[in-house]
Design an enzyme around this catalytic site. Sequence first.
Site, PDB file in Angstrom:
ATOM      1  CG  HIS A  63       4.857   7.397  -9.914  1.00  0.00           C
ATOM      2  ND1 HIS A  63       4.732   7.210  -9.610  1.00  0.00           N
ATOM      3  CD2 HIS A  63       5.129   6.230 -11.722  1.00  0.00           C
ATOM      4  CE1 HIS A  63       4.878   6.048  -9.155  1.00  0.00           C
ATOM      5  NE2 HIS A  63       4.563   5.024 -10.390  1.00  0.00           N
ATOM      6  CB  CYS A  73      -0.769  -0.144   0.998  1.00  0.00           C
ATOM      7  SG  CYS A  73      -2.103  -1.145   1.564  1.00  0.00           S
ATOM      8  CG  HIS A  97       2.213   4.576 -14.512  1.00  0.00           C
ATOM      9  ND1 HIS A  97       2.916   3.089 -15.258  1.00  0.00           N
ATOM     10  CD2 HIS A  97       2.066   3.959 -13.884  1.00  0.00           C
ATOM     11  CE1 HIS A  97       3.592   2.508 -14.296  1.00  0.00           C
ATOM     12  NE2 HIS A  97       2.548   3.148 -12.893  1.00  0.00           N
ATOM     13  CB  CYS A 123      -0.708   3.715  -3.947  1.00  0.00           C
ATOM     14  SG  CYS A 123      -0.102   2.880  -5.682  1.00  0.00           S
ATOM     15  CG  HIS A 124      -2.427   4.307  -0.397  1.00  0.00           C
ATOM     16  ND1 HIS A 124      -3.913   5.213  -0.881  1.00  0.00           N
ATOM     17  CD2 HIS A 124      -2.804   2.887  -0.766  1.00  0.00           C
ATOM     18  CE1 HIS A 124      -4.695   4.230  -2.099  1.00  0.00           C
ATOM     19  NE2 HIS A 124      -3.742   3.109  -2.075  1.00  0.00           N
ATOM     20  CG  MET A 158      -7.777  -0.224  -4.104  1.00  0.00           C
ATOM     21  SD  MET A 158      -6.969   0.428  -3.529  1.00  0.00           S
ATOM     22  CE  MET A 158      -7.246  -0.728  -1.926  1.00  0.00           C
TER      23      MET A 158
HETATM   24 FE1  DHE Z   1       6.565   0.459 -10.136  1.00  0.00          FE
HETATM   25  C1  DHE Z   1       8.779   1.999 -12.536  1.00  0.00           C
HETATM   26  C2  DHE Z   1       7.068   3.572  -8.299  1.00  0.00           C
HETATM   27  C3  DHE Z   1       3.491  -0.012  -8.657  1.00  0.00           C
HETATM   28  C4  DHE Z   1       6.963  -2.319 -11.642  1.00  0.00           C
HETATM   29  N1  DHE Z   1       7.718   2.700 -10.108  1.00  0.00           N
HETATM   30  C5  DHE Z   1       8.650   2.404 -11.472  1.00  0.00           C
HETATM   31  C6  DHE Z   1       8.912   3.870 -10.746  1.00  0.00           C
HETATM   32  C7  DHE Z   1       8.575   4.485  -9.936  1.00  0.00           C
HETATM   33  C8  DHE Z   1       7.997   3.890  -9.462  1.00  0.00           C
HETATM   34  C9  DHE Z   1       9.131   5.737  -8.804  1.00  0.00           C
HETATM   35  C10 DHE Z   1      10.159   4.617 -11.991  1.00  0.00           C
HETATM   36  C11 DHE Z   1      11.850   3.982 -11.350  1.00  0.00           C
HETATM   37  C12 DHE Z   1      12.199   4.823 -12.148  1.00  0.00           C
HETATM   38  O1  DHE Z   1      12.839   4.627 -14.034  1.00  0.00           O
HETATM   39  O2  DHE Z   1      13.858   5.253 -11.346  1.00  0.00           O
HETATM   40  N2  DHE Z   1       5.397   1.399  -8.625  1.00  0.00           N
HETATM   41  C13 DHE Z   1       5.738   2.752  -8.041  1.00  0.00           C
HETATM   42  C14 DHE Z   1       5.339   2.685  -6.711  1.00  0.00           C
HETATM   43  O3  DHE Z   1       5.094   3.718  -5.996  1.00  0.00           O
HETATM   44  C15 DHE Z   1       4.062   2.103  -6.342  1.00  0.00           C
HETATM   45  C16 DHE Z   1       2.292   2.785  -7.609  1.00  0.00           C
HETATM   46  C17 DHE Z   1       2.797   1.551  -5.793  1.00  0.00           C
HETATM   47  C18 DHE Z   1       4.593   0.718  -5.009  1.00  0.00           C
HETATM   48  O4  DHE Z   1       3.977   0.388  -3.981  1.00  0.00           O
HETATM   49  O5  DHE Z   1       4.993   0.436  -5.147  1.00  0.00           O
HETATM   50  C19 DHE Z   1       4.083   1.023  -8.404  1.00  0.00           C
HETATM   51  N3  DHE Z   1       5.600  -0.863  -9.860  1.00  0.00           N
HETATM   52  C20 DHE Z   1       4.343  -1.466  -9.314  1.00  0.00           C
HETATM   53  C21 DHE Z   1       4.025  -2.599  -9.896  1.00  0.00           C
HETATM   54  O6  DHE Z   1       2.942  -2.852  -9.212  1.00  0.00           O
HETATM   55  C22 DHE Z   1       4.851  -3.153 -10.402  1.00  0.00           C
HETATM   56  C23 DHE Z   1       4.011  -3.839 -11.751  1.00  0.00           C
HETATM   57  C24 DHE Z   1       5.457  -4.459  -9.926  1.00  0.00           C
HETATM   58  C25 DHE Z   1       6.259  -4.457  -8.462  1.00  0.00           C
HETATM   59  O7  DHE Z   1       7.323  -5.129  -8.518  1.00  0.00           O
HETATM   60  O8  DHE Z   1       5.190  -3.726  -7.409  1.00  0.00           O
HETATM   61  C26 DHE Z   1       5.671  -1.991 -11.106  1.00  0.00           C
HETATM   62  N4  DHE Z   1       7.928  -0.030 -11.888  1.00  0.00           N
HETATM   63  C27 DHE Z   1       7.655  -1.464 -12.214  1.00  0.00           C
HETATM   64  C28 DHE Z   1       8.529  -1.695 -13.146  1.00  0.00           C
HETATM   65  C29 DHE Z   1       9.054  -0.362 -13.465  1.00  0.00           C
HETATM   66  C30 DHE Z   1       8.769   0.340 -12.850  1.00  0.00           C
HETATM   67  C31 DHE Z   1       8.518  -2.814 -13.673  1.00  0.00           C
HETATM   68  C32 DHE Z   1      10.075   0.324 -14.665  1.00  0.00           C
HETATM   69  C33 DHE Z   1       9.237  -0.200 -16.117  1.00  0.00           C
HETATM   70  C34 DHE Z   1      10.900   0.487 -17.003  1.00  0.00           C
HETATM   71  O9  DHE Z   1      10.150   0.322 -17.878  1.00  0.00           O
HETATM   72  O10 DHE Z   1      11.295   2.314 -16.556  1.00  0.00           O
END
Ligand code: DHE
Length: 543
Positions: free
Chosen positions: A327, A47, A369, A50-51, A88
């Site tokens: 983000h 959680c 996103h 996001c929150h 969500m």
């Molecule tokens: Fe991510 C990228 C944060 C949920 C998989 N994610 C990013 C980045 C951030 C971020 C800040 C950019 C990083 C960078 O480029 O320097 N992600 C967050 C969250 O805060 C969020 C919304 C909620 C959380 O609790 O983490 C979140 N993200 C997810 C997922 O649910 C995903 C699908 C699976 C997981 O591991 O939690 C997920 N995020 C990814 C992936 C990238 C990513 C695979 C990189 C994608 C790319 O091609 O650059």
Amino acid sequence: TTPGGQYQPSLDVLQQSPMRPPGAVPGVPTLTSAEFDEARQIYFERCAGCHGVLRRGATGKALTTDITRERGYEALKDFINFGSPAGMPNWGTSGDLTEKQIDVMARFLLNEPPQPPEFGMAEIRNTWKVQVPVEQRPTSKQNNLNLDNLFSVTLRDAGQIALIDGDTKEIVNVITTGYAVHISRSSASGRYLYVIGRDGKVNLIDLWMKVPDSVAEVRIGLEARSVETSKAKGFEDRYIIAGGYWPPQYVILDGPTLEPLRVESTRGYTYDTQEFHPEPRVASIVASHSRPEWVVNVKETGKILLVNYEDLKNLKVTSINAERFLHDGGLDRSGRYFLVAANARNRVGVVDTQEGRLVKIIDVSTTPHPGRGANFEHPRFGPVWATGHLGSDAVSLIGTDPDKHPDNAWRVVQELNGQGGGSLFLKTHPRSQNLYVDTTLNPEPEIASSVAVFDLKNLDKPYEVLPIGEWSGITEGQRRVVQPEFNKDGTEVWFSVWNSQAQESAIVVVDDRTRKPIKVIRDKRLVTPTGKFNVYNTQRDVY
Ligand code: DHE
């Protein structure tokens, strides 16, 4: 390595803090100590991203007790169970959380959020380990792998990454890392790989070893998402920067050893109302290829920091007022401009990394996103960068060439309509004619388990749906398809079929020309695969 091993994320550091279940408040349900610890763990894993740790909201809504108590226990339970079309996740119906856990979470949210401890240089240094010192590392490549086409694949719930040979599709090694590695980044030379866990643990993997493995690790905080390397000429492989969610800070590390060098807080004032914010988290970080700078995006204050790493003692930081809730984002094809989603404000900010200034804030659709976005040559509008959206089916195409296409630059030149909301990532490649758009968090299982492909030569043509989940051959569980990633040559695109931890997952490799599957990687070690990072494309920002 611990192939297939289940990782139990530890609350070691959190446990040392004097946090206890809050005392009873009239009308507010209580939790036992064990329930409180379980809730804190779930909140951290599922959680907080996001929150926010303090629940002040960003991508997700604020969950401070004035709001949660107003909504009440039953409404909170329903929300956690079924999710919402706004993004969500349906934690109950997806099988990720049990009914009992949802009850505990609803009660937890009715109580005040506990504040985790700080994590400064002393704590960071305490976690720093060099498993293989620089002088004991190989001086030349000791394996026959085609490193350019290696993929680093996050095995989210296992707390591991898998290195997969892009040519043979064989797993080269499974490496224990932090919990739920968020991203992998290649060093400028391509020799090293840096990964960061949700728990703030950075691992340095040496790809020159006979069997590539972790050679150093450090924890830069208690919660984190981003890591990047220094890519400017003269600084190749020299430094690392890691961005923290909690505490809200960034840490500069020595590249070859991960020795922590400097920690900087991002706490401060929002760019617009200039109110103090206690939790401005570091979201995406991207390195400039031409200047010794990192682009550091601070979510809650809406500021983009250009951190110059030329002289760490006299650190120069350009602080750009952009938009709140920054983000993820990426560079345009020229590498000069950086585009970032201010997701809860439905906007994209553009920074000129050469001149160090904000170019434009652009209105897009609901909750953009992009991941790092997708760059291609539009048949009518010239070079564009694309983002999908969590809250709508739109794919916005933004013109990125102010020199040759000034009329189209920094505006949405076209909006495509994909399968639906819940899109996380989209991708193309300079050699591809296709744009792939996932819809991972769409509440419709059919849509969540397939992707839309657009023809870049004819964008008026309806998209084709690729049933990736079905192609995986897996029939059980919720097969969420996530994050397209190309191989080095741009001939194949890889998709994760991300199931819950108890179910089987897979990676489906699609031929980019025929749009047909050419390989399904199924292996019991592939526990909850999510992000995949091709070494060459990541090193050179090809997307
Ligand atoms: Fe991510 C990228 C944060 C949920 C998989 N994610 C990013 C980045 C951030 C971020 C800040 C950019 C990083 C960078 O480029 O320097 N992600 C967050 C969250 O805060 C969020 C919304 C909620 C959380 O609790 O983490 C979140 N993200 C997810 C997922 O649910 C995903 C699908 C699976 C997981 O591991 O939690 C997920 N995020 C990814 C992936 C990238 C990513 C695979 C990189 C994608 C790319 O091609 O650059």
